[in-house]
Design a protein around this motif. Sequence first.
Motif, PDB file in Angstrom:
ATOM      1  N   GLY A  49      -9.099  -3.497  -1.679  1.00 24.92           N
ATOM      2  CA  GLY A  49      -9.432  -3.809  -0.293  1.00 24.92           C
ATOM      3  C   GLY A  49     -10.927  -3.974  -0.117  1.00 24.92           C
ATOM      4  O   GLY A  49     -11.641  -3.015   0.088  1.00 24.92           O
ATOM      5  N   ARG A  50     -11.400  -5.181  -0.266  1.00 23.48           N
ATOM      6  CA  ARG A  50     -12.822  -5.445  -0.094  1.00 23.48           C
ATOM      7  C   ARG A  50     -13.189  -5.375   1.373  1.00 23.48           C
ATOM      8  O   ARG A  50     -12.339  -5.422   2.252  1.00 23.48           O
ATOM      9  CB  ARG A  50     -13.180  -6.831  -0.652  1.00 23.48           C
ATOM     10  CG  ARG A  50     -12.838  -7.008  -2.102  1.00 23.48           C
ATOM     11  CD  ARG A  50     -13.464  -5.989  -3.006  1.00 23.48           C
ATOM     12  NE  ARG A  50     -14.910  -6.043  -2.902  1.00 23.48           N
ATOM     13  CZ  ARG A  50     -15.704  -5.045  -3.204  1.00 23.48           C
ATOM     14  NH1 ARG A  50     -15.218  -3.911  -3.605  1.00 23.48           N
ATOM     15  NH2 ARG A  50     -16.997  -5.172  -3.099  1.00 23.48           N
ATOM     16  N   ARG A  94     -10.910 -10.837   2.769  1.00 28.16           N
ATOM     17  CA  ARG A  94     -10.655  -9.913   1.665  1.00 28.16           C
ATOM     18  C   ARG A  94      -9.805 -10.542   0.573  1.00 28.16           C
ATOM     19  O   ARG A  94     -10.078 -10.394  -0.601  1.00 28.16           O
ATOM     20  CB  ARG A  94      -9.942  -8.671   2.189  1.00 28.16           C
ATOM     21  CG  ARG A  94     -10.797  -7.728   2.933  1.00 28.16           C
ATOM     22  CD  ARG A  94      -9.952  -6.531   3.377  1.00 28.16           C
ATOM     23  NE  ARG A  94     -10.718  -5.674   4.231  1.00 28.16           N
ATOM     24  CZ  ARG A  94     -10.686  -5.712   5.551  1.00 28.16           C
ATOM     25  NH1 ARG A  94      -9.919  -6.582   6.164  1.00 28.16           N
ATOM     26  NH2 ARG A  94     -11.409  -4.903   6.263  1.00 28.16           N
ATOM     27  N   LYS A  95      -8.748 -11.238   0.975  1.00 27.88           N
ATOM     28  CA  LYS A  95      -7.827 -11.769  -0.017  1.00 27.88           C
ATOM     29  C   LYS A  95      -8.467 -12.850  -0.880  1.00 27.88           C
ATOM     30  O   LYS A  95      -7.935 -13.203  -1.918  1.00 27.88           O
ATOM     31  CB  LYS A  95      -6.549 -12.285   0.631  1.00 27.88           C
ATOM     32  CG  LYS A  95      -6.725 -13.553   1.439  1.00 27.88           C
ATOM     33  CD  LYS A  95      -5.399 -13.998   1.996  1.00 27.88           C
ATOM     34  CE  LYS A  95      -5.539 -15.325   2.723  1.00 27.88           C
ATOM     35  NZ  LYS A  95      -4.241 -15.809   3.172  1.00 27.88           N
ATOM     36  N   ARG A 118      -1.073  -2.084 -10.068  1.00 27.56           N
ATOM     37  CA  ARG A 118      -1.281  -2.325  -8.640  1.00 27.56           C
ATOM     38  C   ARG A 118      -1.946  -1.082  -8.077  1.00 27.56           C
ATOM     39  O   ARG A 118      -1.564   0.039  -8.411  1.00 27.56           O
ATOM     40  CB  ARG A 118       0.041  -2.570  -7.935  1.00 27.56           C
ATOM     41  CG  ARG A 118       0.614  -3.921  -8.252  1.00 27.56           C
ATOM     42  CD  ARG A 118       1.522  -4.437  -7.143  1.00 27.56           C
ATOM     43  NE  ARG A 118       1.950  -5.789  -7.485  1.00 27.56           N
ATOM     44  CZ  ARG A 118       3.068  -6.068  -8.134  1.00 27.56           C
ATOM     45  NH1 ARG A 118       3.882  -5.113  -8.495  1.00 27.56           N
ATOM     46  NH2 ARG A 118       3.370  -7.321  -8.413  1.00 27.56           N
ATOM     47  N   MET A 119      -2.923  -1.299  -7.221  1.00 27.12           N
ATOM     48  CA  MET A 119      -3.632  -0.179  -6.607  1.00 27.12           C
ATOM     49  C   MET A 119      -3.602  -0.322  -5.093  1.00 27.12           C
ATOM     50  O   MET A 119      -3.680  -1.429  -4.567  1.00 27.12           O
ATOM     51  CB  MET A 119      -5.073  -0.136  -7.104  1.00 27.12           C
ATOM     52  CG  MET A 119      -5.178   0.115  -8.586  1.00 27.12           C
ATOM     53  SD  MET A 119      -6.876   0.263  -9.109  1.00 27.12           S
ATOM     54  CE  MET A 119      -6.684  -0.052 -10.863  1.00 27.12           C
ATOM     55  N   VAL A 120      -3.485   0.831  -4.437  1.00 21.67           N
ATOM     56  CA  VAL A 120      -3.430   0.853  -2.973  1.00 21.67           C
ATOM     57  C   VAL A 120      -4.361   1.946  -2.483  1.00 21.67           C
ATOM     58  O   VAL A 120      -4.300   3.085  -2.958  1.00 21.67           O
ATOM     59  CB  VAL A 120      -1.994   1.135  -2.464  1.00 21.67           C
ATOM     60  CG1 VAL A 120      -1.962   1.195  -0.951  1.00 21.67           C
ATOM     61  CG2 VAL A 120      -1.017   0.104  -2.995  1.00 21.67           C
ATOM     62  N   ARG A 121      -5.227   1.593  -1.545  1.00 25.22           N
ATOM     63  CA  ARG A 121      -6.127   2.565  -0.925  1.00 25.22           C
ATOM     64  C   ARG A 121      -5.408   3.166   0.272  1.00 25.22           C
ATOM     65  O   ARG A 121      -4.697   2.481   1.007  1.00 25.22           O
ATOM     66  CB  ARG A 121      -7.412   1.856  -0.477  1.00 25.22           C
ATOM     67  CG  ARG A 121      -8.449   2.773   0.103  1.00 25.22           C
ATOM     68  CD  ARG A 121      -9.772   2.058   0.329  1.00 25.22           C
ATOM     69  NE  ARG A 121      -9.641   0.693   0.777  1.00 25.22           N
ATOM     70  CZ  ARG A 121      -9.682   0.303   2.047  1.00 25.22           C
ATOM     71  NH1 ARG A 121      -9.844   1.187   3.007  1.00 25.22           N
ATOM     72  NH2 ARG A 121      -9.559  -0.965   2.362  1.00 25.22           N
ATOM     73  N   ARG A 165      -6.044  -3.234   1.832  1.00 24.66           N
ATOM     74  CA  ARG A 165      -5.884  -1.972   1.117  1.00 24.66           C
ATOM     75  C   ARG A 165      -5.290  -2.122  -0.269  1.00 24.66           C
ATOM     76  O   ARG A 165      -5.183  -1.147  -0.995  1.00 24.66           O
ATOM     77  CB  ARG A 165      -4.967  -1.027   1.904  1.00 24.66           C
ATOM     78  CG  ARG A 165      -5.429  -0.663   3.271  1.00 24.66           C
ATOM     79  CD  ARG A 165      -4.487   0.312   3.993  1.00 24.66           C
ATOM     80  NE  ARG A 165      -3.073   0.009   3.843  1.00 24.66           N
ATOM     81  CZ  ARG A 165      -2.206   0.761   3.149  1.00 24.66           C
ATOM     82  NH1 ARG A 165      -2.579   1.851   2.571  1.00 24.66           N
ATOM     83  NH2 ARG A 165      -0.948   0.414   3.073  1.00 24.66           N
ATOM     84  N   LYS A 166      -4.857  -3.316  -0.660  1.00 28.25           N
ATOM     85  CA  LYS A 166      -4.116  -3.486  -1.907  1.00 28.25           C
ATOM     86  C   LYS A 166      -4.802  -4.472  -2.843  1.00 28.25           C
ATOM     87  O   LYS A 166      -5.457  -5.411  -2.404  1.00 28.25           O
ATOM     88  CB  LYS A 166      -2.700  -3.981  -1.622  1.00 28.25           C
ATOM     89  CG  LYS A 166      -1.891  -3.032  -0.774  1.00 28.25           C
ATOM     90  CD  LYS A 166      -0.556  -3.625  -0.427  1.00 28.25           C
ATOM     91  CE  LYS A 166       0.220  -2.699   0.509  1.00 28.25           C
ATOM     92  NZ  LYS A 166       1.501  -3.287   0.897  1.00 28.25           N
TER      93      LYS A 166
END
Length: 99
Positions: free
Chosen positions: A84-85, A11-12, A46-49, A33-34
């Motif tokens: 978060g892919r 993901r990263k 910044r986004m967080v699921r 998730r981020k």
Amino acid sequence: MTDQKPKAMRRKNKRCEVVISDRTYLFAHSSGRKATALRDGIALARMVRGRWSRATTVTRKTLAATDALDECILTVFHKVVTPGRTGAFDQVMTDLSNI
């Protein structure tokens, strides 16, 4: 969406890049998730699921002043790409189902 590193499946290592009106926007995932949205190297948000039952909820913290184009791209990142892919297993299964 492109890989930052060749053959990278984590993901990263995934990112989404958009070039429009001489601006380069990057949506870089930092965990499952981020993610951080950048414009020309400057962090915009910044986004967080969310977790578990709130997995479809995404929160956004704005870090810099934005204009209408910035907001449009941030909305695309928020609603379409989402932080978060998918992981390597899910990516392989998706690739196999597209054969």
